[in-house]
Scaffold this motif. Structure first.
Motif, mmCIF file in Angstrom:
data_model
loop_
_atom_site.group_PDB
_atom_site.id
_atom_site.type_symbol
_atom_site.label_atom_id
_atom_site.label_comp_id
_atom_site.label_asym_id
_atom_site.label_seq_id
_atom_site.Cartn_x
_atom_site.Cartn_y
_atom_site.Cartn_z
ATOM 1 N N TYR A 1 0.801 -1.228 0.000
ATOM 2 C CA TYR A 1 0.000 0.000 0.000
ATOM 3 C C TYR A 1 0.835 1.279 0.000
ATOM 4 N N ILE A 2 2.128 1.152 -0.252
ATOM 5 C CA ILE A 2 2.944 2.367 -0.423
ATOM 6 C C ILE A 2 3.652 2.255 -1.768
ATOM 7 N N VAL B 1 10.075 2.104 10.752
ATOM 8 C CA VAL B 1 9.168 2.239 11.903
ATOM 9 C C VAL B 1 8.481 0.910 12.198
ATOM 10 N N ILE C 1 4.514 8.333 14.601
ATOM 11 C CA ILE C 1 5.291 8.625 13.382
ATOM 12 C C ILE C 1 4.643 7.934 12.185
ATOM 13 N N LEU C 2 4.276 6.666 12.381
ATOM 14 C CA LEU C 2 3.693 5.892 11.283
ATOM 15 C C LEU C 2 2.402 6.545 10.767
ATOM 16 N N LEU D 1 2.682 9.558 8.542
ATOM 17 C CA LEU D 1 3.143 9.339 7.169
ATOM 18 C C LEU D 1 2.008 8.975 6.215
ATOM 19 N N ASP E 1 2.836 11.185 -0.523
ATOM 20 C CA ASP E 1 4.244 11.436 -0.248
ATOM 21 C C ASP E 1 4.636 12.803 -0.812
ATOM 22 N N ARG F 1 0.485 6.741 0.453
ATOM 23 C CA ARG F 1 1.035 5.914 1.537
ATOM 24 C C ARG F 1 -0.104 5.542 2.496
ATOM 25 N N LEU F 2 -0.423 4.281 2.532
ATOM 26 C CA LEU F 2 -1.426 3.702 3.444
ATOM 27 C C LEU F 2 -2.751 4.467 3.441
ATOM 28 N N GLY G 1 7.299 13.332 13.171
ATOM 29 C CA GLY G 1 7.535 12.355 12.097
ATOM 30 C C GLY G 1 7.782 12.994 10.731
#
Lengths: 183, 501
Positions: free
Chosen positions: A56-57, A77, B174-175, B178, B182, B189-190, B439
């Motif tokens: 998913y990235i 992470v 942090i996760l 993100l 990007d 991203r996710l 982050g």
């Protein structure tokens, strides 16, 4: 390990269940709650590192430096989370939490109050745009007053006055738009 | 001269005065209601600042912060329920004083020492923030990268409770920071294809969810406890008592300033260090813990000495020192401002207008604090069963107002559940929020460093500033490890750790 996890599910406040068939497995764990939290986070970080981050990235085909990749930091992470989850599991196995003021524990109240609170939350998320801020505010506040229950009748006037006043404050004074009326 | 005019023009606005006064009133009121915290109040007030001028908006939040710090001590003294962790120290002598019939004296002592400490802290902010910002102008991306690494390590290492849990919380923060598009390559991203997540996770729903919703869930999950009523009785603080405590107040304020200026250390540590320092030096040492005026004064001075100083790293470096300054950083961003050395170059008038407002807030605190002592019972007697439904309404309205989307209400509830689970499992929420804020800064400075050096990693050790930050980063990690083993040793030998006194 599985016994301990099941035992924890039977006793969600993190206290070891002494009547369980395999007591020794549970007793060996010094802090059941830390142990279970560690297991859950371990699973989450494994899913992240092995499935979510690679799938998913998106990554550009050519990179000047691997550290520039959009996946680089999430990867680091995720793996760090995995490492610290293992440490938390070990902490649960080896370190006893003897603190008398353990804030994690409390005496549970009636389930009825909790269920009505969940219903009030659902009223907000499901009907906020269709019924408008004022009506959902009144409905959810009345539900929460009933959940406790608030027995002074005139206090229910606040359940009408506050949603009206706060909505008008947001919309007219602070210029922050909110859905006012149904539809 | 031109700058001074501009500063006065920015500051001398009715809106600013109303914002400061309102902020302090809200802070003291919320702080003095058991179960509500200053953090919750600042988070809930943030959506109200969208349409305000930046100076008024920040001053409102700073006012709540300062008022909340004092308000927390009222409940600590009167009903043995600290409104914030830092007020737990005030309780040690404040509550015994209240039991002896000197509640008013304890409250007045807390107020005067809070105001004096706050004033000293503000002076430190004005002097040091500009100086630090001047130094920070020499920083490039690699220096900021290491500064953020240092801030992350120190915040996590000093997180209350388990260090492992603090680290896990920061990593999760942090996760989540993100998630979204990007910034360099534009890849998702996710986001799982959800367009609401493309522009990253909204800060305000996360904030409200993490710091307000868990309290509400907990209230409806816990067994109902009877409502405690209390009032401030007895005589106030005498001038002789103030004079006697003045040394402890000034020392406590300076301790608060030093600790507050270091990101992550916080008011609780300052209050306890100031208290133990005052006890060590006081001629009335034996009376500490039994209702000593100086004890209340020292604890409150340490606690409030932090308030202005935590804004030093925020304004000069753009690094939040604690949860509330992290929220204030969010408010700056909402208004299109980025705290840091560049702001001192581009928006100097705004910064000095803020300084004036912050100084003025100390004066307002004195007035409002006095009134709060008088009318405390009116505020604290509002039962939570009436209060929390109204707080929830503010939460929902505030979360929705960010993007006018129901998705944000869902997001807020999801983070509410996360916050509730954090409370139940003992994972601290503060490192999560700091991780969420730092982050993207971490990644941004890492990538910029790599871009300017064409991928050469030696850019991260390019000069004395980077080496300095590397040294203090590893120093803080070493300190955290040392603290971990010391605590374990203390737990293993609880008797051997007690002092003879």
């Amino acid at each position: 390990m599985i016994f301990a996890f099941t035992a924890f599910l039977a006793c969600p406040r993190g206290e070891a269940v002494m009547s369980f068939s395999d007591d020794r497995a549970v007793k060996r764990i010094k802090d059941t709650l830390d142990f279970t939290t560690g297991i859950v986070l371990l699973v989450v970080s494994l899913v992240l590192a092995l499935y979510l981050v690679p799938n998913y990235i998106g990554e550009p085909p050519i990179l000047q430096n691997p550290m520039m990749s959009p996946r680089w930091l999430p990867n680091i992470v995720s793996w760090l989370m995995l490492a610290f989850s293992v440490l938390l599991i070990l902490q649960g196995l080896l370190v006893t939490n003897k603190s008398e003021n353990d804030e994690r524990k409390f005496i549970k109240g009636s389930l009825r109050r909790f269920v009505i609170m969940v219903m009030a939350l659902l009223v907000y998320v499901l009907f906020f745009e269709t019924l408008g801020a004022i009506l959902t505010g009144i409905l959810a506040t009345v539900l929460l007053f009933l959940a406790h229950p608030v027995r002074t009748w005139w206090v229910y006037g606040f359940a009408v006055a506050f949603p009206v006043a706060v909505t008008l404050l947001f919309v007219n004074v602070m210029n922050v738009p909110l859905p006012l009326m149904p539809y | 001269m031109e700058n001074l005019n501009e500063v006065l023009q920015l500051f001398l606005s009715v809106d600013n005065f109303i914002a400061i006064a309102l902020g302090v009133v809200i802070g003291v009121t919320v702080g003095s209601i058991p179960g509500l915290t200053a953090t919750m109040a600042v988070a809930l007030a943030l959506p109200f600042t969208f349409s305000m001028q930046p100076v008024a908006a920040i001053l409102l939040l700073v006012g709540i912060y300062k008022g909340g710090m004092y308000g927390g001590s009222i409940t600590a003294i009167l009903i043995r329920t600290p409104g914030s962790p830092a007020s737990a120290c005030t309780l040690l002598d404040g509550y015994p004083m209240a039991q002896q019939g000197h509640a008013k004296k304890a409250l007045k002592t807390a107020l005067f020492s809070s105001v004096i400490a706050d004033f000293i802290s503000n002076i430190a902010l004005i002097f040091f923030a500009a100086y630090l910002a001047k130094i920070a102008l020499n920083f490039g991306a690699p220096e900021f990268f290491w500064l953020i690494c240092f801030s992350l390590t120190i915040i996590i290492s000093l997180a209350s409770g388990s260090m492992v849990k603090g680290l896990l919380a920061a990593l999760m923060g942090i996760l989540l920071s993100l998630v979204g598009l990007d910034s360099v390559f534009g890849s998702q991203r996710l986001t799982f294809g959800n367009y609401n997540l493309m522009d990253s996770i909204s800060f305000i729903p996360l904030l409200i969810g993490l710091f307000a919703i868990p309290e509400i869930i907990e209230f409806y999950r816990k067994k109902v406890v009877p409502h405690i009523k209390a009032k401030a009785s007895g005589a106030g603080m005498t001038l002789a008592e103030l004079k006697r405590s003045l040394k402890s107040i000034v020392r406590g304020s300076l301790i608060g300033v030093i600790i507050g200026a270091i990101p992550g250390t916080g008011a609780t540590a300052a209050a306890f260090i100031s208290y133990s320092d005052a006890r060590r030096r006081s001629p009335n040492k034996a009376n500490f813990g039994k209702g000593e005026v100086e004890g209340v004064a020292a604890a409150e001075a340490g606690n409030n000495g932090v308030a202005g100083a935590t804004l030093i790293p925020l304004l000069s470096l753009g690094i939040p020192g604690d949860v509330i300054t992290a929220i204030i950083l969010g408010a700056f961003m909402v208004h299109g401002l980025t705290p840091g050395p560049i702001m001192f170059q581009e928006n100097l008038s705004l910064i000095y207008a803020l300084f004036l407002g912050i100084m003025f807030s100390s004066l307002i605190l004195l007035v409002v604090g006095n009134a709060a002592i008088k009318y405390f019972s009116l505020i604290a007697d509002i039962p939570k069963s009436i209060l929390f439904p109204i707080v929830l309404m503010f939460c929902v309205y505030g979360a929705y107002a960010v993007n006018n989307a129901t998705f944000d209400i869902w997001l807020m509830l999801a983070f509410g559940v996360v916050g509730y689970l954090f409370n139940r499992t003992g994972i601290p929420a503060a490192p999560f929020l700091i991780g969420f804020i730092l982050g993207p800064m971490f990644e941004d400075n890492l990538r910029r460093s790599l871009l300017i050096s064409n991928g050469d990693l030696s850019v991260f050790v390019r000069g004395p500033i980077t080496w300095f930050f590397i040294a203090i980063t590893f120093g803080s990690i070493a300190f955290a490890v040392f603290r971990f083993f010391r605590d374990r040793h203390a737990k293993a030998n609880p008797l051997g750790n007690e002092s003879p006194s």
